[in-house]
Design an enzyme around this catalytic site. Structure first.
Site, PDB file in Angstrom:
ATOM      1  N   GLU A 337       0.729  -1.212  -0.022  1.00 11.94           N
ATOM      2  CA  GLU A 337       0.139   0.126  -0.100  1.00 11.94           C
ATOM      3  C   GLU A 337       0.879   1.350  -0.208  1.00 11.94           C
ATOM      4  OE1 GLU A 337      -2.533  -0.249   3.470  1.00 11.94           O
ATOM      5  OE2 GLU A 337      -2.950  -2.361   2.911  1.00 11.94           O
ATOM      6  N   HIS A 361       3.131   1.169   3.504  1.00 10.62           N
ATOM      7  CA  HIS A 361       2.876  -0.097   4.201  1.00 10.62           C
ATOM      8  C   HIS A 361       3.027  -1.338   3.069  1.00 10.62           C
ATOM      9  CE1 HIS A 361       0.776   3.100   6.553  1.00 10.62           C
ATOM     10  NE2 HIS A 361       1.912   2.823   7.199  1.00 10.62           N
ATOM     11  N   HIS A 367       0.262  -2.577  10.280  1.00  8.63           N
ATOM     12  CA  HIS A 367      -0.004  -1.082  10.298  1.00  8.63           C
ATOM     13  C   HIS A 367      -1.499  -1.021  10.722  1.00  8.63           C
ATOM     14  CE1 HIS A 367      -0.930  -2.105   6.222  1.00  8.63           C
ATOM     15  NE2 HIS A 367      -1.823  -1.310   6.123  1.00  8.63           N
TER      16      HIS A 367
HETATM   17 FE   LIG Z   1      -3.402  -0.850   5.033  1.00  2.80          FE
END
Ligand SMILES: [Fe+2]
Length: 437
Positions: A337, A361, A367
């Site tokens: 991401e 991420h 996260h």
């Molecule tokens: Fe995420």
């Protein structure tokens, strides 16, 4: 000057600037009107199935063979192409950056492209790159096309015009544009300095996601996508065409502008979209759907439901879920991401993720909300709340995103990002209900 657009997504469009310049009933007449040359631009193999077969017919002053001469190598050091691995010494981690600095030297859109991550393999036509562009100068006589993928542009600061061979797209923060692979264009700045994000998609083209049980409406609606009407210039002065091809750059000199398409028809064309027209769908009683519910465009990878890259937004919306932790939950994800913030605040991270910033991420790295965000959402009075003044987005890909040296060494990298979770304390004490504060 105002420019005209045609509504619809992936339509078979037709447009002409001069009456009768678009042939009717055939693609390649013996003598096209106005002495134009007929030329096909294919975005899919000739034999692709009907649903994914994309091509346009361009009627132009000169054929594109006259818009390239002998190529010379060119250098754009900050624009990287996958595979670009082992580019830096930074250890694995969740990363966040403040905005990429604006340039101090004269910099156009192409020279201002700074690659943050690459994923997959451009030569295998899969994966993507996430870039930030910064620019303070228009392209006047320089033009560009990218053979490596389509470009999804997400402005964050400043307005610009994408002057393409198929028409002009005016773009402002809050809108996005998609420029197909191979399309010739130049970028003019309306404002003095501009910045934004780019997803370079090496794979199959972006398309609208299936809506499943949502039905025929909501999310992005086809009529809100706008494709420019034909526009051309007759400019007989020195120009250049820069090409990105398999990660390398090449330049060729011309005696005229390549933006000479007088009429065109077909379904392979650039378009823009206003993110404010996205109709979000979400939980109206409890829980929190996966962020895929906010997918604007998806580029499939060949494996069903597994995107080469999704373009997802986090728009203004009402939060109404009862007995629910309302921000995004903690998670680990096989997808990777890359997030940006166009304006406002992101609900899981009210501090530290600023407009123009970036977070990354990567595959399987944990996260979720920061400690203050968790605290606030755990104790919030769950009356209906409008999340307003916000527009974040995500480029989410099935491939791990490899950070570039530029990204790793960017002075705006937040060294303390990981500390946003350090105050999440152990609350478990063996009691079902308790005072965990
Ligand atoms: Fe995420």
């Amino acid at each position: 000057m105002t420019f005209q657009y045609m509504p619809g997504f992936g339509n078979d469009f037709e447009t002409e600037t001069l009456p009768g310049s678009l042939p009717q009933g055939r693609n390649s007449p013996q003598r096209p009107a106005y002495g134009l040359y007929a030329e096909q631009l294919s975005g899919s193999p000739f034999t692709a199935p009907r649903g994914t077969n994309e091509r346009s017919w361009l009627y132009r002053i000169r054929p594109s063979v006259k818009h390239t001469g002998r190529f010379k190598p060119a250098s754009y050091q900050q624009w990287k192409t996958a595979p670009n691995i082992h580019d830096h010494e930074l250890a694995l981690g969740q990363y966040r950056w403040n905005p990429v600095p604006m340039p101090t030297e004269p910099t156009d859109f192409i020279a201002g492209m700074r690659t943050i991550t690459t994923a997959g393999d451009a030569l295998g036509q899969s994966g993507m790159a996430a870039h930030v562009y910064v620019a303070n100068r228009s392209m006047i006589d320089d033009h560009f096309f990218n053979a490596d993928g389509e470009l999804l542009i997400v402005p964050q600061v400043g307005r610009l015009n994408f002057v393409t061979e198929m028409g002009v797209i005016e773009l402002a923060p809050g809108e996005i544009a998609v420029l197909p692979r191979g399309l010739v264009f130049k970028v003019e700045l309306i404002d003095e300095t501009v910045r934004g994000y780019v997803c370079e998609n090496y794979g199959a083209k972006f398309t609208m996601p299936d809506r499943g049980p949502i039905g025929a409406n909501c999310l992005a609606n086809p009529r809100d996508f706008k494709t420019p009407c034909a526009w051309f210039e007759e400019k007989e002065t020195p120009c250049r065409l820069i090409v990105k091809w398999c990660g390398s750059f090449h330049v060729t000199e011309l005696g005229h502008s390549p933006l000479d398409v007088v009429a065109w028809h077909g379904n392979y064309a650039p378009y823009k979209y206003d993110l404010a027209t996205f109709s979000p769908v979400g939980a109206i009683l409890f829980d929190h759907p996966d962020p895929s519910i906010f997918t604007v465009l998806t580029a499939p990878s060949g494996e069903e439901g597994t995107a080469n890259v999704d373009f997802v937004i986090f728009p203004p919306r009402w939060l109404v879920a009862e007995n629910t932790f309302r921000p995004p939950w903690y998670h680990r994800n096989i997808m990777s991401e890359f997030m940006g913030l166009i304006h406002g605040q992101y609900d899981a991270k009210e501090e530290g993720f600023v407009p123009g910033g970036i977070s990354l991420h990567n595959m399987m790295l944990a996260h979720g909300p920061d400690a203050p965000g968790f605290e606030k959402a755990s104790k919030a009075d769950l009356k209906p709340v409008k999340l307003d003044n916000t527009m974040a987005f995500m480029f989410e890909t099935r491939f791990p995103q490899m950070l570039t040296r530029y990204g790793a060494e960017l002075p705006t990298l937040q060294q303390d990002y990981i500390d946003c979770w350090k105050d999440l304390k152990k609350r478990f004490n063996g009691t079902v209900e308790g005072d965990w504060s």
